[in-house]
Design a protein around this motif. Structure first.
Motif, PDB file in Angstrom:
ATOM      1  N   MET A  25       5.940   5.579   0.005  1.00  0.00           N
ATOM      2  CA  MET A  25       5.244   6.558  -0.903  1.00  0.00           C
ATOM      3  C   MET A  25       4.004   5.918  -1.013  1.00  0.00           C
ATOM      4  O   MET A  25       3.910   5.289  -1.987  1.00  0.00           O
ATOM      5  CB  MET A  25       6.013   7.292  -1.744  1.00  0.00           C
ATOM      6  CG  MET A  25       5.498   8.671  -2.421  1.00  0.00           C
ATOM      7  SD  MET A  25       6.612   9.456  -3.697  1.00  0.00           S
ATOM      8  CE  MET A  25       6.667   8.055  -4.962  1.00  0.00           C
ATOM      9  N   PRO A  26       2.791   6.306  -0.761  1.00  0.00           N
ATOM     10  CA  PRO A  26       1.599   5.853  -1.149  1.00  0.00           C
ATOM     11  C   PRO A  26       1.256   6.054  -2.502  1.00  0.00           C
ATOM     12  O   PRO A  26       1.558   7.153  -3.185  1.00  0.00           O
ATOM     13  CB  PRO A  26       0.456   6.322  -0.076  1.00  0.00           C
ATOM     14  CG  PRO A  26       1.105   6.968   0.904  1.00  0.00           C
ATOM     15  CD  PRO A  26       2.753   7.577   0.471  1.00  0.00           C
ATOM     16  N   VAL A  27       0.529   5.157  -3.320  1.00  0.00           N
ATOM     17  CA  VAL A  27       0.396   5.178  -4.564  1.00  0.00           C
ATOM     18  C   VAL A  27      -1.087   5.145  -4.915  1.00  0.00           C
ATOM     19  O   VAL A  27      -1.678   6.040  -4.751  1.00  0.00           O
ATOM     20  CB  VAL A  27       1.213   4.252  -5.534  1.00  0.00           C
ATOM     21  CG1 VAL A  27       0.919   4.403  -7.025  1.00  0.00           C
ATOM     22  CG2 VAL A  27       2.663   4.466  -5.223  1.00  0.00           C
ATOM     23  N   VAL A  28      -1.602   4.042  -5.046  1.00  0.00           N
ATOM     24  CA  VAL A  28      -3.026   3.702  -5.372  1.00  0.00           C
ATOM     25  C   VAL A  28      -3.393   2.432  -4.514  1.00  0.00           C
ATOM     26  O   VAL A  28      -2.632   1.423  -4.586  1.00  0.00           O
ATOM     27  CB  VAL A  28      -3.303   3.563  -6.764  1.00  0.00           C
ATOM     28  CG1 VAL A  28      -4.948   3.418  -6.972  1.00  0.00           C
ATOM     29  CG2 VAL A  28      -2.964   4.731  -7.477  1.00  0.00           C
ATOM     30  N   PRO A 114       3.998  11.275 -19.296  1.00  0.00           N
ATOM     31  CA  PRO A 114       4.270  11.827 -17.771  1.00  0.00           C
ATOM     32  C   PRO A 114       3.051  11.510 -16.993  1.00  0.00           C
ATOM     33  O   PRO A 114       3.065  11.669 -15.844  1.00  0.00           O
ATOM     34  CB  PRO A 114       4.210  13.523 -18.258  1.00  0.00           C
ATOM     35  CG  PRO A 114       3.474  13.829 -19.326  1.00  0.00           C
ATOM     36  CD  PRO A 114       3.451  12.477 -20.232  1.00  0.00           C
ATOM     37  N   GLY A 115       2.086  10.904 -17.651  1.00  0.00           N
ATOM     38  CA  GLY A 115       0.809  10.423 -16.911  1.00  0.00           C
ATOM     39  C   GLY A 115      -0.129  11.431 -16.447  1.00  0.00           C
ATOM     40  O   GLY A 115       0.172  12.617 -16.885  1.00  0.00           O
ATOM     41  N   SER A 116      -0.947  11.030 -15.481  1.00  0.00           N
ATOM     42  CA  SER A 116      -1.783  12.244 -14.892  1.00  0.00           C
ATOM     43  C   SER A 116      -2.411  11.694 -13.593  1.00  0.00           C
ATOM     44  O   SER A 116      -2.703  10.588 -13.297  1.00  0.00           O
ATOM     45  CB  SER A 116      -3.055  12.291 -15.879  1.00  0.00           C
ATOM     46  OG  SER A 116      -4.112  13.009 -15.329  1.00  0.00           O
ATOM     47  N   ARG A 117      -2.615  12.595 -12.779  1.00  0.00           N
ATOM     48  CA  ARG A 117      -3.363  12.256 -11.418  1.00  0.00           C
ATOM     49  C   ARG A 117      -4.449  11.688 -11.522  1.00  0.00           C
ATOM     50  O   ARG A 117      -5.105  11.098 -10.628  1.00  0.00           O
ATOM     51  CB  ARG A 117      -3.347  13.349 -10.659  1.00  0.00           C
ATOM     52  CG  ARG A 117      -1.933  13.968 -10.077  1.00  0.00           C
ATOM     53  CD  ARG A 117      -2.061  15.050  -9.122  1.00  0.00           C
ATOM     54  NE  ARG A 117      -2.469  16.368  -9.501  1.00  0.00           N
ATOM     55  CZ  ARG A 117      -3.181  17.247  -8.892  1.00  0.00           C
ATOM     56  NH1 ARG A 117      -2.939  17.465  -7.665  1.00  0.00           N
ATOM     57  NH2 ARG A 117      -3.556  18.328  -9.621  1.00  0.00           N
ATOM     58  N   LYS A 118      -5.400  11.938 -12.633  1.00  0.00           N
ATOM     59  CA  LYS A 118      -6.813  11.384 -13.074  1.00  0.00           C
ATOM     60  C   LYS A 118      -6.941  10.735 -14.043  1.00  0.00           C
ATOM     61  O   LYS A 118      -7.956  10.317 -14.473  1.00  0.00           O
ATOM     62  CB  LYS A 118      -7.826  12.798 -13.140  1.00  0.00           C
ATOM     63  CG  LYS A 118      -7.586  13.795 -11.894  1.00  0.00           C
ATOM     64  CD  LYS A 118      -8.323  13.295 -10.866  1.00  0.00           C
ATOM     65  CE  LYS A 118      -8.544  14.290  -9.857  1.00  0.00           C
ATOM     66  NZ  LYS A 118      -8.997  13.880  -8.428  1.00  0.00           N
ATOM     67  N   GLY A 119      -5.598   9.987 -14.476  1.00  0.00           N
ATOM     68  CA  GLY A 119      -5.705   9.135 -15.549  1.00  0.00           C
ATOM     69  C   GLY A 119      -5.874   7.617 -15.132  1.00  0.00           C
ATOM     70  O   GLY A 119      -6.449   7.032 -14.211  1.00  0.00           O
ATOM     71  N   GLY A 123      -1.140   5.398 -15.462  1.00  0.00           N
ATOM     72  CA  GLY A 123      -0.758   6.987 -15.718  1.00  0.00           C
ATOM     73  C   GLY A 123      -0.715   7.472 -14.488  1.00  0.00           C
ATOM     74  O   GLY A 123       0.010   8.519 -14.324  1.00  0.00           O
ATOM     75  N   ILE A 124      -1.519   7.239 -13.315  1.00  0.00           N
ATOM     76  CA  ILE A 124      -1.343   7.739 -11.798  1.00  0.00           C
ATOM     77  C   ILE A 124       0.129   7.394 -11.572  1.00  0.00           C
ATOM     78  O   ILE A 124       0.567   8.322 -10.850  1.00  0.00           O
ATOM     79  CB  ILE A 124      -2.481   7.324 -11.108  1.00  0.00           C
ATOM     80  CG1 ILE A 124      -3.802   7.796 -11.556  1.00  0.00           C
ATOM     81  CG2 ILE A 124      -2.276   7.571  -9.627  1.00  0.00           C
ATOM     82  CD1 ILE A 124      -5.002   7.034 -10.728  1.00  0.00           C
ATOM     83  N   VAL A 125       0.486   6.281 -11.437  1.00  0.00           N
ATOM     84  CA  VAL A 125       1.970   5.761 -10.865  1.00  0.00           C
ATOM     85  C   VAL A 125       2.844   6.451 -11.705  1.00  0.00           C
ATOM     86  O   VAL A 125       3.930   7.188 -11.032  1.00  0.00           O
ATOM     87  CB  VAL A 125       2.016   4.267 -11.158  1.00  0.00           C
ATOM     88  CG1 VAL A 125       3.290   3.850 -10.688  1.00  0.00           C
ATOM     89  CG2 VAL A 125       0.933   3.741 -10.290  1.00  0.00           C
ATOM     90  N   ALA A 126       2.583   6.757 -13.052  1.00  0.00           N
ATOM     91  CA  ALA A 126       3.925   7.478 -13.742  1.00  0.00           C
ATOM     92  C   ALA A 126       3.921   8.813 -13.355  1.00  0.00           C
ATOM     93  O   ALA A 126       5.088   9.536 -13.058  1.00  0.00           O
ATOM     94  CB  ALA A 126       3.727   7.400 -15.101  1.00  0.00           C
ATOM     95  N   ASN A 127       2.687   9.332 -12.952  1.00  0.00           N
ATOM     96  CA  ASN A 127       2.744  10.971 -12.812  1.00  0.00           C
ATOM     97  C   ASN A 127       3.095  11.023 -11.421  1.00  0.00           C
ATOM     98  O   ASN A 127       4.106  12.049 -10.995  1.00  0.00           O
ATOM     99  CB  ASN A 127       1.348  11.219 -12.803  1.00  0.00           C
ATOM    100  CG  ASN A 127       1.131  12.980 -12.695  1.00  0.00           C
ATOM    101  OD1 ASN A 127       0.688  13.223 -11.429  1.00  0.00           O
ATOM    102  ND2 ASN A 127       1.647  13.855 -13.497  1.00  0.00           N
ATOM    103  N   ARG A 128       2.993  10.034 -10.567  1.00  0.00           N
ATOM    104  CA  ARG A 128       3.431  10.389  -9.190  1.00  0.00           C
ATOM    105  C   ARG A 128       5.020  10.101  -9.092  1.00  0.00           C
ATOM    106  O   ARG A 128       5.729  10.893  -8.487  1.00  0.00           O
ATOM    107  CB  ARG A 128       2.931   9.048  -8.283  1.00  0.00           C
ATOM    108  CG  ARG A 128       3.218   9.147  -6.726  1.00  0.00           C
ATOM    109  CD  ARG A 128       2.287   9.932  -5.785  1.00  0.00           C
ATOM    110  NE  ARG A 128       2.487   9.870  -4.485  1.00  0.00           N
ATOM    111  CZ  ARG A 128       1.957  10.593  -3.495  1.00  0.00           C
ATOM    112  NH1 ARG A 128       1.023  11.320  -3.961  1.00  0.00           N
ATOM    113  NH2 ARG A 128       2.317  10.203  -2.367  1.00  0.00           N
ATOM    114  N   PHE A 129       5.591   9.158  -9.554  1.00  0.00           N
ATOM    115  CA  PHE A 129       6.958   8.824  -9.766  1.00  0.00           C
ATOM    116  C   PHE A 129       7.529  10.219 -10.273  1.00  0.00           C
ATOM    117  O   PHE A 129       8.744  10.695 -10.038  1.00  0.00           O
ATOM    118  CB  PHE A 129       7.270   7.622 -10.427  1.00  0.00           C
ATOM    119  CG  PHE A 129       8.720   7.346 -10.572  1.00  0.00           C
ATOM    120  CD1 PHE A 129       9.330   7.067  -9.613  1.00  0.00           C
ATOM    121  CD2 PHE A 129       9.397   7.218 -11.635  1.00  0.00           C
ATOM    122  CE1 PHE A 129      10.848   6.893  -9.492  1.00  0.00           C
ATOM    123  CE2 PHE A 129      10.926   7.110 -11.862  1.00  0.00           C
ATOM    124  CZ  PHE A 129      11.513   6.899 -10.766  1.00  0.00           C
TER     125      PHE A 129
END
Length: 350
Positions: A25-28, A114-119, A123-129
């Motif tokens: 699963m791609p992350v960043v 919960p993170g954020s897609r734009k954080g 935060g991006i990794v947390a939100n993705r998971f």
């Protein structure tokens, strides 16, 4: 209990009931233009049932959980007859690459949910998971170890005030359960907000494999899946009486009263009563400066490994119980048996 939909989508992949699929699963991406992907192993039963995630390495230096999940996959032991199992051996892939607890932005991933897609990156990794994995689940098991130079006795931390969570924690089969409050930004807090009940398994030390902790973790995951009806109960060559675990309402670190060289008198898993000496602290020339003593009766669930301390350093993590001092001492030997590998275990050191 909500059941999973007919088709499950993770990372753009569709997984049907009865299918098994491994997903990257791609992350960043890294600044080297290299893709970083979170590995996910999906096993779906043919019949509907609960969806459960098992995750490891949210802290990238906590490796026992990586091996626990690797053995579950390699042995093909979780033959899921109903429901869905999501195995994620490395949530913080960046940390594993760097052998670091943290993300490259120096954040603790387990404080960024919960993170954020734009954080931030964390935060991006947390939100993705959270959205791709946890959001599908009703239950989860998050695998951890102690921090660097600290070892944890196998234990489950969870919201034990919830009856179902308590029963699942007991089914895991380790001797100590700790009623643990939710921390802001933690995976457990975010999972609860989306309706998932999570057990947090703590055992061993960062950057090390501990065979006893790994085997206890593998068996614990399988026992929880059995309790949820997702796998058939295994035959065991040796039947043992179920042992009721100690349930701790609180825990606290005992700190060094002075600086010096440590001579430990107690080990992980030892029962202690109030006033028991835990360690002596002295000089390089043999003079004793002070003795570390238990403030209350309980069981040692964590310990610093470095034999050098400064005054105020955390040395022994002790879980406190509702039982009397005599009950703690009387029952601890029975509890130790739950950590010995089962005679019918198929899991061998690799």
């Amino acid at each position: 209990m909500a059941l999973e939909p007919e088709m499950l989508e993770i990372g753009g992949h569709q997984i049907a009931p009865g299918e098994t699929l491994q997903i990257e699963m791609p992350v960043v991406r890294l600044y080297t233009d290299t893709d970083i992907c979170m590995p996910v192993h999906v096993v779906r039963g043919k019949k509907p049932g609960p969806t459960v995630f098992v995750s490891a390495a949210i802290h990238g230096d906590e490796l026992n959980g990586v091996e626990i999940i690797r053995r579950l996959i390699k042995d093909k032991s979780p033959r899921i007859v109903q429901g869905t199992l999501l195995l994620v051996p490395m949530v913080n892939v960046y940390g594993v690459l760097n052998q670091s607890r943290y993300m490259p932005d120096r954040r603790d991933l387990n404080r960024c949910f919960p993170g954020s897609r734009k954080g931030s990156l964390a935060g991006i990794v947390a939100n993705r998971f959270l959205t791709e994995i946890v959001g599908h689940c009703q239950y989860g098991i998050d695998l951890h170890t102690g921090a660097i130079h600290r070892t944890n006795f196998p234990q489950i931390r969870a919201n034990l005030e919830d009856g179902e969570t308590l029963e699942l924690a007991k089914s895991f089969g380790v001797p100590v359960l700790v009623n643990s409050n939710l921390r802001d930004g933690s995976l457990r807090e975010a999972a609860q907000s989306v309706g998932a009940k999570v057990l947090l398994y703590e055992a061993g030390e960062a950057l090390r494999f501990d065979e006893l902790s790994i085997r206890a973790g593998v068996r614990g995951v399988l026992r929880v899946l059995e309790a949820l009806g997702m796998v058939r109960k295994r035959r065991r060559a040796v039947k043992r009486e179920p042992i009721v675990p100690f349930v701790a309402n609180t825990s606290a670190w005992t700190r060094a009263p002075c600086s010096g060289i440590v001579h430990n008198l107690k080990n992980l898993g030892d029962a202690v009563v109030k006033g028991d000496p835990l360690a002596e602290i002295g000089s390089p020339l043999g003079e004793t400066f002070g003795v570390v003593r238990a403030a209350r009766s309980g069981i040692i669930i964590g310990r610093q490994n470095i034999p050098l301390v400064q005054e105020g350093d955390a040395m022994f993590h002790i879980a406190y119980f509702t039982q009397s001092d005599d009950e703690v001492v009387e029952n601890i030997e029975l509890m130790q048996d739950t950590l010995m590998p089962d005679a019918d275990s198929n899991f061998q050191p690799v």
